[in-house]
Scaffold this motif. Structure first.
Motif, PDB file in Angstrom:
ATOM      1  N   TYR A 133      -4.777   5.321  -0.997  1.00  0.00           N
ATOM      2  CA  TYR A 133      -3.914   4.392  -0.820  1.00  0.00           C
ATOM      3  C   TYR A 133      -3.056   4.597   0.497  1.00  0.00           C
ATOM      4  O   TYR A 133      -2.821   3.536   1.409  1.00  0.00           O
ATOM      5  CB  TYR A 133      -2.588   4.154  -1.711  1.00  0.00           C
ATOM      6  N   TYR A 171       0.909   4.010  -2.599  1.00  0.00           N
ATOM      7  CA  TYR A 171       0.752   5.694  -2.494  1.00  0.00           C
ATOM      8  C   TYR A 171       1.864   6.303  -3.070  1.00  0.00           C
ATOM      9  O   TYR A 171       1.775   7.506  -3.556  1.00  0.00           O
ATOM     10  CB  TYR A 171       0.714   5.461  -0.962  1.00  0.00           C
ATOM     11  N   LEU A 195       0.786  -1.306   0.016  1.00  0.00           N
ATOM     12  CA  LEU A 195      -0.006   0.156  -0.197  1.00  0.00           C
ATOM     13  C   LEU A 195       1.016   1.148  -0.033  1.00  0.00           C
ATOM     14  O   LEU A 195       0.578   2.244  -0.668  1.00  0.00           O
ATOM     15  CB  LEU A 195      -0.985  -0.119   1.310  1.00  0.00           C
TER      16      LEU A 195
END
Length: 858
Positions: A489, A474, A470
């Motif tokens: 995210y 991001y 994640l």
């Protein structure tokens, strides 16, 4: 010393060896006369017994069994022959061969009893090969057969084996449930040995669930059962398990204590392999504490025993541990040498999986030392071995390692090729696919790779990997200036990160709560007997009061009945009531007398303790004496009770100045008694006998405490003593010589704050162990520079609970930081700072131990 230990081991093992040898001799006599099927069954029994003496001899006997069964019409004997060879392979770690022979035994089996036994062993083999689904299928089939046969003992074993598979898969709730099913099949009267074993297994599952108190309770129950039936071997195994339990929690002193207890029992039993296992564990504690010299000493002792029993697999394990110890010290060549020796041992066994593991270790250490070609060579060898045994999971993992190696070299194309090969071998292994796809994403920085990795990781619930993916997504979306997806995210990343931290915190809180419980148990109030007596008195008073109420009620009831029946009986009723009242008054008077006596006794005890405090204070060195040598100093001395188990000692002889901080066992009256013994012995050893070497002083003190408390008598089990830090200041040379027993000192100079410790063991206690190990206390010389400050202290400050709502120990780390932070202050200000810090930390919590902190500026 080594010769003494060898003789002791030889004596201890004679009985066990003689019993096995007697059984073998008896069966060999039977074999000489046996014919037909009797000869086959006798050879089978011998092959199992030979295993402890010589695996080669065991296999020779098993192959003879197989040869003779080919002339027999009894197919059950053929199945037994396959089973025996499979069993021998499983015990010598040739798991692939074991699997083949167990399957052949299964194909030729004609009875449910034999089929169930084979399935159960085949399930265990699959578990050791990490093929858990196949293992569960075999154990569950065995369980169904045993349930049909109605054999409760065999049913219990099947349940336990299923639980073992779930444990291996980290399914702790399921494992615990099956262990409980197994326990239900056992009789408390006749199956104590098996029940104790189950308690050990249940404890392991509870540790996995962070339920440390329950886990320790089951281990304690197991030890009690094994002690009841005199099963020293299993009792030692459980004590070793308790040591492992504390080792996992990093409570190293407790781990060492139980490993040592297990070793003592195993020396009595005489099994060299078990003795070596205990020595290995003790070595590992020393390694984790950074005591590498002690660790290597115990590893060497364990290795010597493993060589005597020709246990090649265990030898390889020890060589790997020695290699890891040298690796920790950055002595890479010695680490590589020992990994090579482990490889040689594994090659002699012929276990391809272990050989592959050795290649893998060598590859990793060459990678760490940036010798990439050698690392790649060993990775390739490990891959080939895993391919040979069909271990696709480990093949995939090796290609992953290979990819990481190429990535570190900067060859991204080769790295991607390795990751693609890893994906081919992982097949249905989602976790492997997740890590590999993530690695690909880190090279290509592509969203498809990250999203595929995220899907795999979420399916196998690998939270830390999901968190990392994640964050990568991001970062990628932030680079692409996609604020909406980047924020989404990032929010998921933060939420998952908090969840992972909470899970870690919960586990740590459970550990801290357990450590707190242990500390509370160790600092139990020595006045417990008095409190029990007070409770008994209160109960007695309550009973008298209830009796009083009952008598009043009975009198009123009697009076009412008499009024109702006949007015003429009123006079007699009043007389009866008066008599009862007199009895109650008399009883009340007796209770008052008892209370008065108790109050008087309490007053006498308090007066005696106050007087004892004055006596104890009078033996402490005066401020004037200390200030004459150390003008800049402070002593923070705070007993828990009226009298203290901590004390400080000072003496000046010629150019030498001695100062000691001592923490005796317990506090209150017992601790004070020990402090008087310690003070007297220090005066005798230093002032009268003129012994000036700090290490020799501690050796003499240890001997004299044991004599004084009679700890050197065989039937004595009390382990009272004292922890001490002793310094000798040579004014002419400007140097300090320090010796410690269970305590450390802190020294601050131009180099900063340094910690010194010389011995893990305290003064007194552990007589047999110290005598066996010929343990001596050591000393350390410290040069005194201008503005050097020395701090001697007991463990009371660091062990104090407080910190407001945290309710945690102050800890040694905080204590050292406090000392470092106050170096700009003079000694008077440092005293105030120590006092304020302790009061602030303790808050409303109860003081749990005596406190002693001494600061000396040279």
């Amino acid at each position: 010393m080594k010769k003494i230990i060898s003789v002791l081991l030889l004596c201890c093992s004679v009985f066990a060896y003689a019993q096995t040898r007697h059984s073998i001799d008896s069966l060999e006599n039977v074999l000489d006369k046996a014919k037909g099927d009797e000869k086959i069954t006798t050879l089978q029994k011998l092959s199992i017994l030979y295993l402890n003496e010589s695996p080669q001899k065991a296999f020779e006997a098993a192959r003879k069994v197989f040869y003779y069964t080919s002339f027999s019409t009894n197919t059950t004997l053929l199945s037994d022959a396959y089973y025996t060879i499979g069993y021998l392979h499983s015990k010598t770690s040739s798991l692939d061969s074991a699997k083949i022979y167990f399957n052949k035994a299964l194909q030729t089996s004609e009875t449910n009893e034999q089929t169930a036994k084979i399935l159960d062993n085949l399930g265990t083999t699959y578990r050791e090969l990490s093929k858990y689904d196949s293992s569960l299928v075999c154990h569950e089939q065995a369980l169904k057969l045993e349930q049909i046969l109605g054999d409760r003992e065999a049913i219990s074993i099947c349940y336990k084996n299923i639980g073992n598979v779930h444990m291996q898969m980290a399914r702790y709730e399921d494992a615990l449930e099956y262990y409980k099913f197994s326990l239900e099949q056992r009789s408390e009267e006749t199956d104590k040995k098996a029940i104790a074993s189950l308690y050990n297994s249940m404890s392991n599952a509870l540790v996995g669930l962070n339920k440390y108190g329950e886990a320790l309770s089951y281990l304690t129950q197991a030890v009690d059962l094994q002690a009841q039936i005199g099963d020293k071997a299993d009792e030692a195994y459980t004590l070793n398990g308790i040591g492992n339990f504390y080792f996992r929690l990093k409570v190293y002193d407790k781990a060492q204590e139980y490993y040592t207890k297990a070793l003592d029992l195993r020396l009595q039993v005489g099994d060299k392999n078990d003795i070596a296992a205990s020595q290995f564990n003790i070595a590992t504690v020393h390694r984790d504490l950074g005591n590498y010299r002690e660790a290597l000493k115990y590893y060497s002792q364990a290795l010597e025993l493993r060589k005597q029993t020709d246990n090649k697999e265990a030898q390889a394990l020890i060589y790997n541990a020695i290699g890891g110890t040298y690796k920790n010290q950055k002595a890479y060549q010695k680490a590589i040498d020992n990994y090579q020796l482990a490889l040689e041992s594994n090659e002699k066994i012929g276990s391809k999986k272990n050989i592959a593991s050795s290649y893998e270790r060598l590859g990793m250490i060459y990678k760490d030392t940036c010798l990439y070609d050698k690392a790649a060579n060993y990775y390739q060898k490990a891959t080939n071995e895993y391919l040979a045994i069909g271990d696709t999971l480990n093949v995939g993992r090796m290609y992953n390692f290979y990819g990481n190696l190429n990535k570190e070299k900067g060859d991204m194309a080769a790295a991607m090729q390795c990751y693609e090969k890893a994906m081919q071998f992982y097949k249905n292994n989602l976790l492997g696919k997740a890590y590999t796809t993530f690695n690909q994403g880190k090279i290509t920085n592509s969203e498809p790779h990250y999203l595929r990795a995220l899907e795999y990781a979420e399916q196998c619930e690998e939270k830390t990997l999901v968190r990392d993916i994640l964050y990568a997504l991001y970062t990628l979306k932030k680079q692409q200036n996609n604020k909406e997806l980047s924020l989404a995210y990032f929010e998921r990343y933060v939420a998952l990160k908090d969840t992972i931290e909470n899970d870690k915190n919960k586990e740590r809180i459970a550990e801290l709560e357990f450590e707190s419980d242990i500390k509370v148990l160790e600092h139990v109030n020595e006045n417990q007997l008095l409190r029990l007596r007070e409770e008994e008195l209160k109960n007695s008073q309550t009973h008298i009061f209830i009796g009083f109420l009952c008598l009043i009620l009975l009198a009123i009831l009697a009076f009412s009945i008499i009024i109702y029946k006949q007015f003429a009986q009123k006079k007699n009723a009043f007389n009866l009531l008066s008599q009862k009242q007199l009895e109650v008054e008399s009883a009340y008077s007796d209770v008052k007398k008892v209370n008065d006596v108790l109050a008087h006794k309490n007053s006498q005890i308090t007066d005696s303790l106050t007087y004892a405090k004055r006596i104890q204070k009078s033996i402490l060195p005066s401020e004037t004496e200390i200030a004459g040598v150390f003008p800049q100093h402070f002593i923070y001395y705070l007993p828990k009770e009226i009298v203290s188990g901590d004390f400080y000692w000072f003496s000046e002889i010629d150019n030498y100045v001695f100062f000691a901080a001592v923490d005796c066992t317990g506090h209150g009256v017992p601790g004070a008694c020990m402090s008087m013994v310690g003070n007297t012995l220090l005066n005798q050893i230093i002032n009268e006998n003129k012994i000036t070497s700090p290490s020799e002083i501690l050796n003499q003190l240890d001997t004299e405490v044991m004599k004084t408390l009679r700890q050197n008598e065989d039937n004595d089990s009390q382990e009272d003593g004292m922890a001490i830090s002793l310094i000798r200041y040579d004014k002419s040379k400007s140097e300090i010589v320090f010796a410690g027993a269970g305590q450390k000192i802190l020294v601050h100079n131009a180099k900063g704050l340094q910690e010194y410790a010389t011995s893990l063991y305290s003064i007194g206690g552990m007589h047999a162990y110290k005598q066996t190990k010929q343990m001596k206390f050591e000393e350390t010389t410290i040069s005194v520079e201008p503005n050097t400050s020395i701090y001697l202290y007991s463990d009371g400050f660091a062990d104090q609970f407080g910190g407001g709502d945290k309710k945690e120990r102050y800890s040694s780390q905080r204590f050292k930081q406090m000392i470092a932070d106050m170096q700009s202050m003079d000694m008077a200000e440092q005293f105030m700072n120590v006092s304020r810090t302790f009061d602030s930390w303790k808050g409303s919590e109860k003081q749990i131990d005596d406190i002693l902190v001494v600061g000396l500026k040279l």
